[in-house]
Design an enzyme around this catalytic site. Structure first.
Site, PDB file in Angstrom:
ATOM      1  N   LEU A   5      31.380  40.124  35.099  1.00 20.80           N
ATOM      2  CA  LEU A   5      32.496  39.301  35.554  1.00 20.80           C
ATOM      3  C   LEU A   5      33.599  39.371  34.505  1.00 20.80           C
ATOM      4  O   LEU A   5      33.585  38.652  33.504  1.00 20.80           O
ATOM      5  CB  LEU A   5      32.043  37.867  35.793  1.00 20.80           C
ATOM      6  CG  LEU A   5      30.914  37.687  36.825  1.00 20.80           C
ATOM      7  CD1 LEU A   5      30.562  36.216  36.987  1.00 20.80           C
ATOM      8  CD2 LEU A   5      31.290  38.312  38.170  1.00 20.80           C
ATOM      9  N   ASP A   6      34.561  40.244  34.749  1.00 17.11           N
ATOM     10  CA  ASP A   6      35.622  40.511  33.778  1.00 17.11           C
ATOM     11  C   ASP A   6      36.592  39.336  33.704  1.00 17.11           C
ATOM     12  O   ASP A   6      37.060  38.832  34.728  1.00 17.11           O
ATOM     13  CB  ASP A   6      36.369  41.787  34.183  1.00 17.11           C
ATOM     14  CG  ASP A   6      37.501  42.122  33.239  1.00 17.11           C
ATOM     15  OD1 ASP A   6      37.214  42.509  32.102  1.00 17.11           O
ATOM     16  OD2 ASP A   6      38.670  41.969  33.653  1.00 17.11           O
TER      17      ASP A   6
END
Length: 574
Positions: A232-233
């Site tokens: 999850l950037d």
């Protein structure tokens, strides 16, 4: 196991946390979405073990004439038998994008035709599991969603944050020294829009439930495409509330919880990894209460390793290793030294003195590196990350000896690989790659210093030359990774004990297998001199021990004699 769908009540609870009571009406749509994307049932069991290691690579890290880059990468991985060393390949964003080497996504659901197609992605996953990025916080200004927004079409007019330029945004945490707002011409006139990372990366509005629904669909599509781990950037920035820092807001945590709730029901072996380049205490908050990320990055580790080896003094590193608590059950750390980004220095806050911090900045510049900055609370620019290859960051400027440089670099990797958690190795590090200053010059982007692309034939020829630096580094990694995956004591859940009352040149860590049957004492000399240490009674071992790296047998382990930059993994036998 049987197929199940997310419990409506639990989904209502998560959506209520994000949107208040009105969010509950969206629960059936999220449940239907999960059911529609439900993969084949899988057996449950351990989520990870000592065989786990992740190779981090761009889809075009390897280039070959007449071949799609993803195909060339896959052939190189097979040719070098890297699947026997890495359980998972992290394919950095391979989607159509307009900037930031893939992190300004135009279309979440497509593969960039310049790289290949979904069949090529699947083929990379034939010898290893796959890890994908869900670039959560923003999309490209060239994406369909933003273009629809510019034209005033529903529902996309609610997909982005329009901000009054007179609003007081001084409290907002800034990861870049760039304007927070960007003006765009829309069908409704000029609008100031929130752009945390760049004018080309437009922040999504998670206050709109349809945005979260769309991204949940993307998440499940990645599961269907074979992702074992989903990163999850920039998740820390998804919450927006003017007057706050807009980082780590409850909304950000609630989004992770919702994703975890969906995956727990339909894909329980798919892991969430949160990317939050912040100090350790903030970073581990994304473990939640067992209801958020399975893994968090050890962002303090890369700069602390550099600090230890460049100063030949491991005291701050040892103090940090000894201080932090183990990951709670069902969660673990993602250990790494290099990545596609620079080495973040915010995670050093409170861990080293101001003088040592400035010394690190100076050392990186002296080795050809660059320093990227962020906008501080007072409007000034502060160091944010070190842009340099990890290999060049460890160069000895006084005595440039290639073999010693390789040994120094591999010593940092040996310690990283021995620590509790799952390790990740960046593709360029496998070969001790140096700074790509030409890439920086051509693009004007400091991060390109560590994003060199390799011609497959040229790289293969170099690796066949046993005297080359690249061959020496890869051979060292092979020995370390092949050895590590055979040791139950290196299980990510295995206990870890760190000794603090040690000389400044030494790191001493004891790893124990979860069943208690194997113990490995990791000793690392960060100095360039031979050293000795009298082991304390609680660690001394008067029976033979074998160094797993060299094969040398120590008749007893009561006094450690370590050569310059030497690392040993001593397996105790009882």
């Amino acid at each position: 196991m049987e197929r199940t769908t997310p419990d409506i009540g639990r989904l209502r609870q998560r959506l209520r946390e994000i949107y208040g009571p009105p969010g509950e009406v969206w629960a059936p749509r999220f449940a239907q979405l999960a059911a529609a994307w439900l993969p084949e049932p899988v057996s449950t069991g351990t989520l990870w073990d000592e065989r786990d290691a992740v190779l981090i690579a761009y889809g075009d890290h390897v280039l070959a004439a007449g071949q799609r880059p993803l195909h060339a990468l896959r052939e190189f991985l097979v040719e070098q038998d890297l699947g026997s060393l890495f359980s998972t390949v992290h394919l950095l964003p391979f989607f159509p994008a307009s900037s930031d080497d893939g992190f300004s996504v135009i279309d979440y659901r497509a593969v960039d035709p310049a790289l290949g197609d979904w069949d090529d992605v699947r083929d990379v996953g034939q010898t290893s599991d796959l890890m994908f990025d869900l670039v959560l916080n923003h999309v490209s200004q060239h994406s369909r969603w933003f273009q629809e927004y510019l034209q005033g079409h529903e529902p996309y007019v609610r997909y982005f944050h329009e901000v009054d330029p007179a609003a007081d945004l001084s409290a907002v945490a800034r990861p870049r020294s760039l304007p927070l707002l960007t003006e765009f011409s829309t069908s409704r006139g000029p609008r100031q829009v929130w752009t945390t990372f760049s004018a080309d990366q437009v922040d999504l509005n998670f206050d709109e439930p349809q945005v979260l629904l769309e991204l949940t669909e993307v998440l499940l599509d990645y599961v269907r495409r074979g992702a074992r781990i989903i990163r999850l950037d920039a998740v820390a920035y998804v919450g927006k509330q003017i007057g706050t820092s807009c980082i780590h807001l409850p909304q950000a945590h609630a989004v992770v919880k919702l994703f975890r709730e969906v995956l727990a029901r339909v894909a329980p072996r798919v892991l969430l990894l949160t990317e939050t380049n912040v100090p350790h205490a903030e970073n581990i908050s994304y473990f939640g209460d067992g209801d958020e990320a399975h893994m968090v990055y050890q962002f303090s580790l890369p700069p602390l390793l550099l600090d230890a080896w460049l100063n030949e003094d491991a005291e701050p590193l040892v103090r940090w290793l000894a201080a932090f608590a183990p990951a709670p059950p069902g969660r673990t750390f993602f250990n790494f030294t290099a990545s596609h980004d620079g080495v973040g220095v915010r995670p050093l806050e409170g861990l080293v003195s101001a003088e040592r911090f400035q010394r690190l900045i100076a050392a990186i510049r002296a080795r050809g590196g660059l320093i990227s900055t962020r906008r501080g609370p007072d409007g000034g620019d502060l160091p944010y990350e070190l842009n340099i290859t990890y290999f060049d960051a460890l160069a000895d400027l006084d005595t440039p000896d290639t073999s010693r440089h390789v040994r120094r670099f591999l010593a940092t990797q040996a310690l990283m690989l021995a620590l509790r958690g799952i390790p990740g190795v960046y593709f360029s590090s496998l070969f001790g790659d140096g700074n790509d200053l030409e890439g920086v010059r051509q693009t004007g982007q400091a991060r390109r210093i560590n994003r060199r692309k390799f011609d497959r034939d040229e790289l293969t020829r170099t690796l066949m030359q046993s005297s080359s630096r690249q061959a020496a580094v890869l051979a060292g990694y092979r020995r370390l990774l092949a050895t590590r995956r055979q040791q139950p004591a290196f299980h990510p859940d295995g206990p870890q004990q760190v000794w603090t009352d040690v000389p400044s040149w030494l790191v001493a860590v004891l790893r124990t297998s979860p069943d208690g049957r194997q113990r490995i004492l990791v000793l690392v000399n960060v100095s360039q001199r031979s050293q000795s240490w009298e082991l304390p009674p609680e660690i001394a071992h008067r029976r033979p021990a074998r160094d797993l790296l060299s094969g040398r047998v120590w008749p007893s382990v009561t006094r450690a004699e370590l050569g310059a930059l030497e690392t040993v993994w001593l397996e105790f036998t009882d």
